[in-house]
Design a protein around this motif. Structure first.
Motif, mmCIF file in Angstrom:
data_model
loop_
_atom_site.group_PDB
_atom_site.id
_atom_site.type_symbol
_atom_site.label_atom_id
_atom_site.label_comp_id
_atom_site.label_asym_id
_atom_site.label_seq_id
_atom_site.Cartn_x
_atom_site.Cartn_y
_atom_site.Cartn_z
ATOM 1 N N UNK A 1 42.655 67.757 24.781
ATOM 2 C CA UNK A 1 42.740 66.891 24.111
ATOM 3 C C UNK A 1 43.987 65.909 23.891
ATOM 4 N N UNK A 2 45.048 66.374 23.891
ATOM 5 C CA UNK A 2 46.149 65.679 23.729
ATOM 6 C C UNK A 2 46.251 65.032 25.090
ATOM 7 N N UNK A 3 46.096 65.426 26.259
ATOM 8 C CA UNK A 3 45.926 65.037 27.549
ATOM 9 C C UNK A 3 45.176 63.674 27.518
ATOM 10 N N UNK A 4 44.025 63.727 26.860
ATOM 11 C CA UNK A 4 43.221 62.676 26.880
ATOM 12 C C UNK A 4 43.905 61.421 26.132
ATOM 13 N N UNK A 5 44.313 61.710 24.933
ATOM 14 C CA UNK A 5 45.258 60.877 24.111
ATOM 15 C C UNK A 5 46.294 60.121 24.647
ATOM 16 N N UNK A 6 47.076 61.048 25.472
ATOM 17 C CA UNK A 6 48.209 60.355 26.058
ATOM 18 C C UNK A 6 48.142 59.848 27.540
#
Ligand code: NAP
Length: 312
Positions: free
Chosen positions: A96-101
């Protein structure tokens, strides 16, 4: 930077938050309870209420931040037999963090571990193949999944995230520690002897909590994308030396426990206490100029704070 920190109320997070604020960053901490929220406010952080499973909250808060430090881990379920589920939840959060960043070149720093990287020799930042992890046994496939999570984080570098993995030793020590060292002290107290396994020559790496927190800040500020870093101050402290300080502080005899009796004596800690896992941080020190300044493990144990009478 405005930094989103998960696990901000935990053992390491509660040192990372003042480290960041002291360097002029703003912190938004994830809190899953009132008590954690209060602790974060008192530390000077902004609070985002939610759990690791609230993926929308993770995504939105990361998207509004200049960087993310991910320290939360479901230790409560991991230590009661659900390590694999905890690692799966960790992976969802990381993805999820990967997608957001993605595409932002913003920093994303996670915590990982060094145990089992290269048993019997000094592990470096270049070690860490998934197949070399402490798989199976008591912990099931969870440790291998956690290693895979670290690899997935490093791979986010290819998607425009300045990701880095900070590997921590099994003992991140300091005043207030409830981890492996505190467990070893309570086993010694309960058994009336401070034990080590076999000849006790096997080595554990260690770092003081304040030095680990400093490395998380340096990683956030300047680690190259995809880097693996070692928060290691003591490359390898012989377990027998640890047992000797514990014995001296508690006024107990120090004795070898045979490998056959170790599981009965140390319960779940036996598998860890038997490991010979020295780890180097030469690359990390060179790359980021990180220089530990806190006490080493034996000096910290000798300060006495691990030996206050247990509460009843
Ligand atoms: N300490 C070590 O020696 C060591 C060694 C190797 C790796 N690590 C890794 O370093 C990281 C930090 O470790 P730590 O020692 O600081 O752990 P900790 O003291 O157990 O703190 C864990 C943090 O995660 C939060 N958390 C747990 N479950 C959550 C959930 N479902 N939703 C939201 N937050 C949740 C906790 O919140 P509450 O405060 O509300 O409980 C706490 O802030 C972890 O990834 C750990 O596995 C630590």
């Amino acid at each position: 930077m405005r930094v989103f920190v998960t696990g901000a109320s935990g053992w390491i997070g509660s040192a990372v938050v003042p480290e960041l604020i002291g360097a002029g960053h703003q912190v938004v901490g994830l809190a899953r309870s009132d008590a954690s929220a209060v602790a974060l406010v008192e530390a000077g952080a902004e609070v985002r209420r939610g759990t690791l499973d609230d993926l929308d909250t993770l995504r939105d808060t990361a998207a509004e931040s200049d960087g993310v430090i991910h320290l939360a881990f479901k230790h409560d379920i991991a230590f009661s037999g659900g390590f694999e589920d905890a690692a799966d939840a960790d992976r969802l959060a990381i993805d999820t963090f990967g997608e957001a960043l993605a595409g932002s070149d913003r920093p994303f720093v996670i915590a990982s571990g060094t145990l089992g990287l290269a048993p019997g020799r000094v592990a470096t930042e270049q070690d860490g193949q998934a197949s070399s992890g402490p798989a199976g046994g008591h912990w099931g496939a969870g440790p291998l999944k956690r290693l895979a999570n670290a690899h997935a984080t490093a791979a986010l570098a290819d998607r425009g995230v300045r990701s880095s993995v900070v590997r921590l030793p099994p003992t991140v020590h300091g005043d207030g520690d409830h981890g492996f060292m505190a467990t070893a002290v309570s086993i010694a107290r309960e058994k009336g002897v401070s034990g080590y396994i076999g000849d006790g020559a096997n080595r554990w790496p260690a770092v003081h909590r304040s030095d680990a927190a400093h490395l998380f800040r340096l990683a956030l500020e300047s680690a190259p994308a995809g880097s693996t870093l070692h928060a290691i101050a003591d490359q390898g402290v012989p377990i027998r030396a640890v047992a000797e300080v514990i014995g001296r502080q508690l006024g107990l005899p120090v004795a070898s426990v045979s490998p056959d009796d170790a599981a009965g004596h140390f319960t779940w800690l036996a598998a860890f206490l038997a490991m010979d896992s020295p780890v180097s941080s030469a690359y990390t020190r060179e790359l980021l100029g990180w220089q530990p300044t806190g006490p080493g493990l034996l000096d910290d144990l000798d300060k006495g704070h691990y030996f206050a009478a247990p509460s009843v």
